[in-house]
Scaffold this active site. Structure first.
Site, PDB file in Angstrom:
ATOM      1  CG  HIS A 125      -1.855  -1.150   1.200  1.00  0.00           C
ATOM      2  ND1 HIS A 125      -2.633  -1.502   2.256  1.00  0.00           N
ATOM      3  CD2 HIS A 125      -2.121  -2.029   0.230  1.00  0.00           C
ATOM      4  CE1 HIS A 125      -3.328  -2.570   1.945  1.00  0.00           C
ATOM      5  NE2 HIS A 125      -3.036  -2.902   0.724  1.00  0.00           N
TER       6      HIS A 125
ATOM      7  CG  ASN B  66      -3.879  -2.836 -15.849  1.00  0.00           C
ATOM      8  OD1 ASN B  66      -3.266  -2.525 -16.856  1.00  0.00           O
ATOM      9  ND2 ASN B  66      -4.116  -1.990 -14.862  1.00  0.00           N
TER      10      ASN B  66
ATOM     11  CB  CYS C 270      -8.907   3.279 -17.467  1.00  0.00           C
ATOM     12  SG  CYS C 270      -9.850   1.864 -16.904  1.00  0.00           S
TER      13      CYS C 270
END
Ligand code: PEP
Ligand code: MG
Length: 755
Positions: free
Chosen positions: A367, A632, A680
């Site tokens: 993270h 992706n 995107c």
């Protein structure tokens, strides 16, 4: 067996006097060896200092030939002294010459000595030299004597680290402590950072090593241990009050060690030998650190790390210093060095001063990595032992492209990187100049460039880059950073803050895309054989509609009086999209019924990232207001190759005929239905891939902020019709080539298109 004359306490008292004397560094070292030899009834005592070239140089001796001082050197690993330096462990032998590593140095005249005791001179787990005593008779040195020698070694370490020994060094940079080191880690955020090390958890520098009043030191130690235990217990009990970077599992482990009798006993022994409480902690910590550097078993490494953590806490408790770096006083050009840190801790630093981040543990998917990328700080993770190798203030270069971390780099490396950084800055300046230039191809086709975001800190990039809108706001990132599931009002405030920050530009929120590798720490995890194919994203949203409803309600409320665009991740069929759409419309009606100001317009989109949708394209395009391609995931599922597993993900190229054909179908379906299709995924931000996408029919791309400049530069240089014809000719071939990359690269190179 003989025992030390006067014991370690007397030795320490005498050493304290020697340390206070106003004599030269060499004279002080000479006195120290005489003192140790007499205290331990040894004929020989010698100090060897590890040099930057890894040689060990004799710096002082009592008993060996003094002519050999500063002349005798050996390589690390050579002889008994080299072995101690290499293993960072004491060696206690009654017959040195029988040891396989014994090597005879005629100039020292040491063949007449039999017993040998050597200890490493350690600081922060790094070996700086070796301290040795020898006797003619065969004997085994007692535990007490080993302790005394280790304590003296700490004093010598301080003399080396404080720079006192520099005056007698051959060259100013001749110590191992100053040696340039390159650590290879994993690239986490592109960019090159040059600056000076700031330790996220600063080490306490213990200056006062020898105690004035041992009883008082014992009391201080006991009080500090008790206070530390209480504070750890409190932290564990009130998880929500954990400070930045605190992790529950680490704290739990640390708590166990804090109550470990062996650890506490070792500390007491060190204080009773005459050290201050701080020096005692450092003694015990040094041993653990030295072991840590040589330990490869991940479980044991973790435990040693916990012990190190605990010692740090205790040192901070004793000195009253703050446990984490003082954010206010970090220098310009700071390179932050941490074992690991939470994302919130990174956000606490002043971004304008951070040039780089190096983490010992965090990997690319962590993270803190997400936040580092959002902040655009050059970052390297998985940099082994970096917190031990770096001293605060050391020059450090972080290469976020290769994953190299250069510690104390030599001048030529500094110059080369300085040049690299300047080039990059110049390129950035050129991209910045394109900010207000429309992204239009040479043959007059305008492309909409949008930006991906996920944190409120990302949003200012919208205005800096000149992106048209936020084309993908990954809402799960905020959820991953929060200590518990954000309530409705917390979500409302976040979305409202995003709307306020984007001002008049649109934003497309994506509903929670959790599951697989995106784990919410406060949610119960379920064991799945194949999490990437498991219960995730919209599947959770539809099975637990309460969560999805709450999120949509917060978005609609925050959008009051403005347009809102919401899209759903991982839609696998039309029915799932319909179900999500129904929930959104119900929420809109609910809002209106309860007198809240509704959004002026609600647009709902589907992400196309599960291959099954490729055969329902017209149906989904008819029902959605817009489509957004998540390349992706789409590519990972098409090739059955985990996107986070580099062993397989690099095996297949996105610029391949099957992927191009799939993407072409999606663009064509959008065109037929008159719906915008944005891509995107990461490929949209890579100029060569973006070139192929334009040629396939894409007119809208959303990418990370740093990609907007390079992609725009490519667009301005391309003749789109020519690219379309070229790509179509490649796709028409049935030659089975696994990649079109080289062909496309040649096409771009021949036309001076920057890719
Ligand atoms: C994608 O899959 O391409 C995408 C944009 O979403 P994420 O990377 O968040 O899965
Ligand atoms: Mg995705």
């Amino acid at each position: 067996m003989r025992s030390a004359l006067g014991g370690p306490r007397l030795l320490l008292r005498r050493l304290r006097e020697v340390m206070a004397e106003p004599v030269s560094a060499q004279a002080r070292l000479d006195k120290i060896v005489v003192l140790i030899a007499s205290n331990m009834v040894a004929e020989v005592c010698s100090v060897y200092v590890l040099r930057a070239d890894q040689g060990l140089e004799l710096y002082a001796t009592e008993g060996l030939n003094r002519e050999a001082v500063h002349l005798t050197t050996m390589h690390a690993g050579e002889g008994l002294v080299g072995l101690i330096a290499k293993n960072a462990e004491p060696l206690n032998l009654s017959e040195a010459q029988e040891h396989p590593s014994f090597s005879y140095k005629p100039e020292t005249g040491e063949e007449i000595y039999h017993s040998f005791l050597g200890v490493p001179i350690l600081r922060g787990g790094n070996t700086l030299g070796v301290l040795v005593v020898q006797n003619r008779v065969r004997r085994i040195y007692s535990e007490e004597e080993i302790e005394a020698l280790q304590t003296t070694a700490m004093l010598v370490a301080e003399m080396i680290a404080s720079g006192e020994l520099r005056s007698i060094a051959k060259t100013p940079e001749s110590f191992a402590l100053d040696r340039p080191v390159v650590v290879k880690g994993a690239p986490m955020c592109e960019g090159v950072g040059l600056g000076y090390a700031v330790l996220h958890e600063p080490r306490v520098v213990v200056k006062q090593l020898i105690a004035e009043d041992i009883a008082a030191e014992v009391q201080r130690l006991n009080a500090a241990i008790e206070a530390m235990r209480v504070s750890i217990d409190e932290l564990v009990a009130h998880g929500d009050r954990m400070g930045a970077g605190e992790h529950r599992e680490v704290l739990e482990a640390v708590r166990i060690f804090a109550n470990d009798r062996g650890w506490v006993r070792r500390l007491h022994e060190a204080v009773l030998s005459g050290l201050t409480a701080e020096a005692a902690v450092e003694r015990v910590q040094n041993d653990a650190r030295a072991k840590l550097q040589r330990q490869t078993d991940p479980y044991l490494r973790d435990r040693l790390h916990d012990l190190d953590d605990l010692a740090n806490r205790l040192l901070h408790q004793l000195t009253g210093q703050s446990y984490v770096a003082d954010r206010e006083s970090i220098p310009e050009n700071a390179i932050l060095i941490a074992r690991n840190m939470g994302p919130a801790a990174l956000l606490d630093y002043d971004r304008s001063r951070l040039r780089g981040l190096v983490l010992e543990e965090g990997g690319p998917a962590s993270h803190v990595g997400i936040v580092a990328r959002a902040l655009g700080v050059a970052t390297v993770g998985l940099a082994a032992n970096v917190t031990d190798l770096v001293e605060a203030g050391d020059a450090v270069i972080v290469d976020g492209v290769t994953g190299d971390v250069h510690i104390r780099p030599p001048p030529d490396v500094q110059t080369a990187y300085g040049e690299k950084a300047r080039l990059r800055a110049r390129r950035m300046e050129q991209y910045a100049k394109l900010r207000d230039v429309a992204a239009v191809t040479k043959d007059g086709v305008e492309i909409a460039l949008h930006m991906n975001a996920g944190l409120i800190v990302d949003v200012p990039h919208l205005h800096e880059t000149g992106a048209r809108s936020i084309g993908l706001f990954r809402t799960e990132l905020q959820f991953m950073l929060a200590p518990r599931f954000p309530r409705m009002n917390e979500q409302f405030l976040l979305y409202k803050a995003v709307f306020d920050a984007v001002q008049d530009r649109p934003v497309t929120f994506r509903t929670l895309d959790i599951g697989s590798d995106k784990i919410l720490p406060y949610m119960a995890t379920i064991d799945e054989e194949n999490p990437a194919l498991g219960w995730r994203a919209i599947r959770i949203g539809l099975d637990r509609p309460g969560l999805l409803r709450m999120q949509i309600r917060a978005m609609l409320k925050a959008a009051g009086g403005r347009d809102v665009r919401i899209m759903f991740p991982m839609i696998a069929n039309v029915a799932e999209f319909e179900a999500a759409k129904t929930i959104a419309h119900r929420e809109l009606a609910h809002l209106q019924r309860h007198g809240h100001r509704p959004p002026t317009n609600m647009q709902l989109g589907a992400m196309v990232e599960v291959p099954s949708l490729l055969w329902e394209l017209d149906a989904i395009a008819a029902r959605a207001d817009f489509l957004s391609v998540g390349s992706n995931d789409l590519v990972q599922y098409m090739y059955a190759a985990d996107r986070d597993n580099t062993r397989v993900s690099k095996r297949y190229d996105t610029l391949s005929t099957p992927v191009m054909r799939a993407l072409e179908r999606i663009a064509a379906a959008g065109k037929r239905a008159g719906k915008t299709v944005t891509l995107c995924g990461e490929m949209g931000g890579r100029p060569l891939e973006a070139l192929a996408l334009l040629a396939l029919g894409y007119r809208s791309l959303s990418m990370s902020p740093s990609s907007i400049g390079p992609v725009k530069a490519m667009i301005l240089a391309v003749n789109l019709e020519e690219a379309e014809v070229f790509l179509a000719s490649l796709l028409a071939k049935e030659d089975g080539a696994p990649s079109l990359r080289e062909n496309l690269r040649e096409f771009a190179a021949a036309r001076d298109i920057p890719v």
